[in-house]
Design an enzyme around this catalytic site. Structure first.
Site, PDB file in Angstrom:
ATOM      1  N   ASN A   1       0.814  -1.222   0.000  1.00  0.00           N
ATOM      2  CA  ASN A   1       0.000   0.000   0.000  1.00  0.00           C
ATOM      3  C   ASN A   1       0.845   1.269   0.000  1.00  0.00           C
ATOM      4  O   ASN A   1       0.328   2.362   0.213  1.00  0.00           O
ATOM      5  CB  ASN A   1      -0.949   0.004   1.208  1.00  0.00           C
ATOM      6  CG  ASN A   1      -0.206   0.035   2.532  1.00  0.00           C
ATOM      7  OD1 ASN A   1       0.996  -0.204   2.587  1.00  0.00           O
ATOM      8  ND2 ASN A   1      -0.923   0.318   3.605  1.00  0.00           N
TER       9      ASN A   1
ATOM     10  N   PHE B   1       2.948   4.344  -1.643  1.00  0.00           N
ATOM     11  CA  PHE B   1       2.681   5.095  -2.867  1.00  0.00           C
ATOM     12  C   PHE B   1       3.327   6.473  -2.807  1.00  0.00           C
ATOM     13  O   PHE B   1       3.698   6.973  -1.742  1.00  0.00           O
ATOM     14  CB  PHE B   1       1.169   5.267  -3.069  1.00  0.00           C
ATOM     15  CG  PHE B   1       0.495   6.110  -2.004  1.00  0.00           C
ATOM     16  CD1 PHE B   1       0.476   7.498  -2.093  1.00  0.00           C
ATOM     17  CD2 PHE B   1      -0.117   5.519  -0.912  1.00  0.00           C
ATOM     18  CE1 PHE B   1      -0.130   8.278  -1.111  1.00  0.00           C
ATOM     19  CE2 PHE B   1      -0.723   6.286   0.076  1.00  0.00           C
ATOM     20  CZ  PHE B   1      -0.724   7.673  -0.024  1.00  0.00           C
TER      21      PHE B   1
ATOM     22  N   PRO C   1      -4.595   9.460   4.320  1.00  0.00           N
ATOM     23  CA  PRO C   1      -4.789   9.132   2.900  1.00  0.00           C
ATOM     24  C   PRO C   1      -6.020   8.260   2.694  1.00  0.00           C
ATOM     25  O   PRO C   1      -6.380   7.454   3.565  1.00  0.00           O
ATOM     26  CB  PRO C   1      -3.515   8.357   2.541  1.00  0.00           C
ATOM     27  CG  PRO C   1      -2.576   8.569   3.674  1.00  0.00           C
ATOM     28  CD  PRO C   1      -3.410   8.825   4.878  1.00  0.00           C
TER      29      PRO C   1
ATOM     30  N   HIS D   1      -4.871   6.460  10.836  1.00  0.00           N
ATOM     31  CA  HIS D   1      -3.870   6.921   9.874  1.00  0.00           C
ATOM     32  C   HIS D   1      -4.295   6.692   8.429  1.00  0.00           C
ATOM     33  O   HIS D   1      -3.535   6.956   7.508  1.00  0.00           O
ATOM     34  CB  HIS D   1      -2.522   6.241  10.134  1.00  0.00           C
ATOM     35  CG  HIS D   1      -2.376   4.888   9.495  1.00  0.00           C
ATOM     36  ND1 HIS D   1      -2.868   3.744  10.068  1.00  0.00           N
ATOM     37  CD2 HIS D   1      -1.796   4.498   8.341  1.00  0.00           C
ATOM     38  CE1 HIS D   1      -2.586   2.712   9.291  1.00  0.00           C
ATOM     39  NE2 HIS D   1      -1.942   3.135   8.235  1.00  0.00           N
TER      40      HIS D   1
END
Length: 637
Positions: A359, A361, A534, A560
């Protein structure tokens, strides 16, 4: 040899009592689990046998029929009852052997040995537990191979080239040879488990190592998913004077999120988005095991482990304001490189300045909405602004640190007398030598992660200069904030009216300190610490700000990210990476990814709705929404 049967009331008592009766009977009379010698993947049918003299055969058959009816209530299938002449006794009577034969399909054996098992026979009970877990793995592999075979055929019919079929579907249990064979085999024919799947004896040797006949097996958690539940839950405490412990979950890899702002508006960069995506992809090495562009020696790596972002600043990769806008100023105190193994250092040596996979990025974003104008102004955010997010951690070094200390804590757990249901729950008191060594190594991993994200920032600034230099007035990127998650830290908090030093473990959470806290950067202290949440690569992300209420409720902590609702394996089964890429690009999001399977794992539908998540956070008072960002380009490993 006597005439007896199963009482009729046995079929009407509670299920748990039926299970106890069957398990006790099976402990004495049912055959033990045994794999075929030829390949070790399949098992002999379980058999329950009784011997009867001539004249009692009918009652024996009725008894076995009653057992079969009880088994059916657990979903366990029986195939037949066989009768054969066994022997002629000395008194001239004849003995017959009656056998109730159970189905040996994996699902049936899982129900038999997983739900009923054996009582009063430790050897059989331990063996059955191992077989049940082994067969669950086998069923998963068979499902994976079946689905991959069908997908390969469908893709071939659709005209997809073989090379793309292999790239999309090949895996540990789905080799290119298997995929090729699937294109020509009878589609109705069941697949076999394949040569890569371990035999039961090999699995049992590894899965029960050190556990004796406890009935437990070592297993890894595949995924953690929410369930709707409204009942009792149970907690446990630690029998130690300090009432604390360090476990594997404490040290993951100090992942973190970094938000970079710019002086650019969306219209400034719209003509260059694809070129920026290409430059970012080149500048940010991504993918599992990827190496970076820095060539370090051992002394330099040790300096990174000890200094974190301060090493990056002294080497010219960070500005003073970058360090000031990083949690802990990018350096955890108490880091000791001597507590990090040679293997961990070897894995981390070439990975500084790399993104990784999963995950993680890098994302080119635009700020689409401002909710708190004053706080946004303090953070340097405005509507229409171009921004960049980076999510990554301490790469292979952090993973190896966790692996090393799981092994080291095996002995510690035994020494402190902890009985563990799972070997990855190994633990030791925080103030023990093992606990202190672990914290020192974890702090090294945190420093490595901060240095890694700082070098990535340097490389992203170069990418912006490459594409936008001379084309726009100011292409520079400034650091808004860098905050870690999946991290344990020693902090001071108010508990029951007095300040106490605590070990705060933010697993799946991030720091969210409120206004006035001395650990918040000086220029943000009047409003609080930026909190970065995010979404997924197809949805929005949010900037929030920590609150005083978070300090009271959650030790200054907040979620988070959006959080998964679908495991990675489930996402790959539901989504084709290439199709997802096409859909996102139709929505105006440029995608650069090294693996289509990895892209599918991170599909937007695999995550919760981030809009609802941040709304709940704000309603709870533990953070306040400041700004909304939407993706323009996404870089994945």
């Amino acid at each position: 040899m006597q005439d007896f049967g199963l009482p009729t009331w046995m079929e009407h008592i509670p299920r748990w009592q039926q299970r106890l009766f069957l398990a006790a009977l099976f402990g004495a009379e049912l055959s033990a689990p045994r794999a075929f010698d030829e390949h070790g993947h399949n098992f002999y049918p379980p058999i329950l046998a009784v011997n009867k003299w001539d004249g009692f055969v009918e009652s024996g058959s009725l008894f076995l029929e009653g057992v079969a009816r009880l088994l059916s209530q657990f979903g366990v299938i029986t195939t037949k009852i066989s009768t054969r002449r066994e022997q002629t006794n000395q008194d001239g009577t004849v003995s017959y052997r009656l056998r109730l034969i159970l189905s040996s399909t994996p699902d049936n054996l899982i129900r038999l040995w997983g739900q009923i098992g054996f009582e009063y026979n430790l050897r059989k009970s331990a063996l059955a537990s191992a077989v049940a877990q082994y067969l669950k793995h086998k069923v998963q592999v068979l499902q994976t191979r079946t689905e991959a075979g069908k997908a390969a055929v469908a893709m071939r019919i659709a005209g997809v080239p073989r090379s793309e079929i292999h790239l999309e579907l090949a895996g540990v249990y789905t080799s290119t040879g298997f995929l090729e064979h699937s294109l020509y085999r009878d589609p109705d024919r069941a697949v076999c488990v394949g040569g890569q799947f371990a035999t039961f004896e090999k699995y049992r040797h590894e899965a029960t190592a050190g556990l004796g006949q406890s009935g437990m097996v070592w297993e890894r958690i595949a995924s953690i998913e929410p369930v709707n539940y409204d009942g009792d839950v149970y907690d446990f405490t630690v029998d130690h004077p300090d009432h604390n412990f360090v476990a594997n979950g404490f040290v993951v890899s100090n992942c973190g999120v970094r938000l970079l702002g710019s002086h650019l508006d969306i219209e400034d960069v719209r003509p260059y988005i694809d070129r920026l995506a290409d430059a970012m992809y080149r500048s940010v090495p991504s993918g599992m095991g990827t190496k970076g562009n820095l060539h370090l020696n051992q002394a330099e790596l040790d300096e990174i482990l000890a200094k974190g972002s301060k090493w990056a600043q002294q080497e010219g990769y960070a500005r003073p304001e970058d360090v000031a806008h990083t949690e802990e100023r990018g350096q955890m105190a108490g880091a000791d490189p001597a507590k990090v193994s040679a293997q961990a250092k070897k894995r981390g040596m070439g990975q500084v300045g790399t993104l990784g996979s999963g995950n993680h990025f890098a994302e080119l974003d635009v700020v689409t909405e401002i909710f708190d104008a004053n706080t946004a102004d303090v953070f340097g955010l405005r509507r229409g602004q171009i921004a960049v997010q980076v999510h990554c951690g301490s790469r292979g070094l952090g993973h190896q640190v966790a692996t090393d200390y799981i092994q080291a804590f095996q002995a510690a757990s035994k020494r402190f007398g902890y009985e563990l249901p799972d070997r990855e729950l190994v633990c030791a008191p925080l103030d023990s030598p093992e606990g202190q060594s672990y914290l020192a190594a974890m702090n090294c991993a945190a420093n490595y992660a901060w240095a890694n994200r700082q070098v990535l920032t340097y490389q992203l600034r170069e990418a912006f200069a490459e594409v936008l230099g001379g084309r726009v007035p100011n292409w520079d990127l400034f650091l808004v904030y860098d905050v870690a998650h999946n991290m344990a830290k020693i902090e001071t908090h108010w508990v029951e009216g007095r300040e106490q030093r605590l070990c705060v473990h933010r697993k799946g959470a991030t720091r969210a300190f409120g206004p006035g806290h001395p650990d918040v950067p000086a220029d943000y202290r009047t409003v609080g610490q930026p909190v970065l949440v995010p979404g997924s690569m197809g949805t929005a992300s949010y900037v929030l700000v920590g609150t005083a209420e978070a300090m009271r409720q959650t030790f200054g902590s907040c979620c988070h990210g959006a959080g998964r609702v679908m495991s990675r394996s489930a996402a790959k089964r539901a989504v084709r990476g290439q199709t997802l890429q096409q859909e996102l690009e139709r929505d105006g999001i440029s995608i650069r990814a090294g693996s289509m399977a990895g892209l599918a794992e991170e599909a937007p539908q695999a995550y919760k709705d981030v809009e609802r998540v941040v709304a709940v956070v704000e309603a709870a008072g533990i953070a306040r929404i400041v700004a909304r960002l939407e993706p323009l380009a996404v870089i994945k490993g």
